[in-house]
Design an enzyme around this catalytic site. Structure first.
Site, mmCIF file in Angstrom:
data_model
loop_
_atom_site.group_PDB
_atom_site.id
_atom_site.type_symbol
_atom_site.label_atom_id
_atom_site.label_comp_id
_atom_site.label_asym_id
_atom_site.label_seq_id
_atom_site.Cartn_x
_atom_site.Cartn_y
_atom_site.Cartn_z
ATOM 1 N N ASP A 89 -92.475 5.174 4.401
ATOM 2 C CA ASP A 89 -91.077 5.367 4.011
ATOM 3 C C ASP A 89 -90.296 4.060 4.053
ATOM 4 O OD1 ASP A 89 -91.040 5.055 6.722
ATOM 5 O OD2 ASP A 89 -90.032 6.948 7.163
ATOM 6 N N GLY A 90 -90.623 3.195 5.018
ATOM 7 C CA GLY A 90 -89.960 1.892 5.062
ATOM 8 C C GLY A 90 -90.346 1.020 3.884
ATOM 9 N N ARG A 94 -87.699 -0.287 0.822
ATOM 10 C CA ARG A 94 -87.508 -1.668 0.375
ATOM 11 C C ARG A 94 -87.899 -1.851 -1.092
ATOM 12 N NH1 ARG A 94 -89.463 -2.227 5.660
ATOM 13 N NH2 ARG A 94 -91.619 -2.344 4.937
ATOM 14 N N THR A 100 -81.172 4.107 3.437
ATOM 15 C CA THR A 100 -79.977 4.915 3.703
ATOM 16 C C THR A 100 -79.889 5.229 5.191
ATOM 17 O OG1 THR A 100 -81.201 6.973 3.311
ATOM 18 C CG2 THR A 100 -80.046 6.000 1.417
ATOM 19 N N ASP A 107 -86.028 9.575 9.913
ATOM 20 C CA ASP A 107 -87.264 8.958 10.404
ATOM 21 C C ASP A 107 -87.327 9.007 11.924
ATOM 22 O OD1 ASP A 107 -89.689 7.242 10.021
ATOM 23 O OD2 ASP A 107 -88.462 5.807 11.112
ATOM 24 N N ASP A 111 -89.943 11.290 14.241
ATOM 25 C CA ASP A 111 -90.808 10.653 15.239
ATOM 26 C C ASP A 111 -90.660 11.317 16.603
ATOM 27 O OD1 ASP A 111 -91.745 8.893 13.361
ATOM 28 O OD2 ASP A 111 -90.373 7.281 13.908
#
Length: 304
Positions: A89-90, A94, A100, A107, A111
């Site tokens: 997702d990171g 990018r 956002t 996220d 976790d």
């Protein structure tokens, strides 16, 4: 009012509007919507690619919880995929420029929830160590909540919880700013608990129920890496009964690989818990610093 007149004059000089405020082509100007007036757009943040990955992680986590009591291989596979997708997702954020605040919170919440669910199962599977697992859950939730709240309160609403200055904490700065370090610590921390979960189904050293008696163990050649395999029984027909869970533990797998994974990831897990303690302490000190500052301002106001 004067700024609006100046804007209209610039538009007329550029030939984009007429003196009556209409566009140069004679068509009426489109009315400004309420969203545009507030500086908002029609973008659907919830359907951004990183957030879609976050939803997929939640689905995989829920599926792993379904298989957790009786199917350790399926559960571990789905849980591991969900954890590994944490890095995707990171990357997607990018690549598509879709970072956002909602995605960052999604996220972090995912976790915390996935780790908590696994630790809750370990606490129920090994009740004699439930206090340790409960402490790890509390530390994980408390440190991340305090850190997030301190960042929003002291650093500003637009500040990311991963922006930790080296002056405030050199270790926290390296932990959050170096993506390789962050991924390695998070991945090996989860790997430790996954491997420990697998040992609950395979190792008599972790689950003594797998080794009912020394005589039976010797007769069946049971060792710490070769679990005892009892004869199936119809005493526990329900697949989610306590007895069925013991049967599932005793008939699943060899414990060699889980032991290797557990011992190999244990040092990183221990350091990760120490970082959680450090994060809790630093966040508390940062909040206390803000409290002292606010109290000083109130005191100065009373003295005026």
């Amino acid at each position: 009012m004067s700024s609006q007149r100046l804007k209209n004059g610039v538009d007329r000089l550029a030939g984009t509007t007429q003196p009556n405020g209409r566009p140069a082509n004679g068509a009426p100007r489109a009315p400004v919507s309420a969203r545009e007036a507030k500086g908002e757009t029609d973008e659907n943040i919830f359907l951004f690619v990183p957030n879609l990955i976050g939803y997929a992680r939640i689905v995989l986590c829920i599926a792993s919880l379904y298989f957790m009591p009786l199917h350790p291989r399926r559960c571990s596979f789905l849980y591991s995929i969900s954890c590994l997708m944490d890095a995707l997702d990171g990357i997607a954020a990018r690549k598509f420029k879709q970072s956002t605040k909602f995605g960052a919170v999604l996220d972090m919440v995912t976790d915390r929830c996935t780790t908590t669910c696994l630790l809750v199962f370990l606490a129920t599977a090994k009740p004699q160590y439930s206090m340790i697992f409960q402490g790890l859950i509390s530390l994980d939730l408390a440190s991340h909540y305090m850190h997030m709240y301190a960042t929003l309160t002291m650093g500003g609403q637009g500040e990311s919880h991963k922006n930790v200055s080296a002056e405030r904490s050199w270790i926290m700065n390296k932990y959050y700013t170096n993506k390789v370090v962050l991924f390695t610590f998070c991945a090996l921390n989860e790997l430790f608990f996954i491997a420990l979960y697998l040992l609950c189904f395979s190792s008599p050293l972790i689950t003594p129920a797998l080794l009912p008696s020394a005589g039976l163990a010797g007769q069946n050649g049971t060792t710490p890496v070769t679990p005892h395999s009892p004869i199936p029984s119809l005493l526990f027909p329900s697949p989610f009964s306590a007895g069925a869970m013991e049967m599932a533990r005793a008939n699943k797998m060899d414990s060699t690989v889980p032991w290797i994974l557990t011992l190999g990831s244990a040092p990183v897990m221990a350091i990760k818990q120490w970082i959680n303690v450090l994060q809790l302490v630093k966040a508390s000190q940062w909040l206390a610093e803000g409290d002292r500052r606010d109290r000083m301002k109130e005191k100065q106001k009373r003295q005026q």
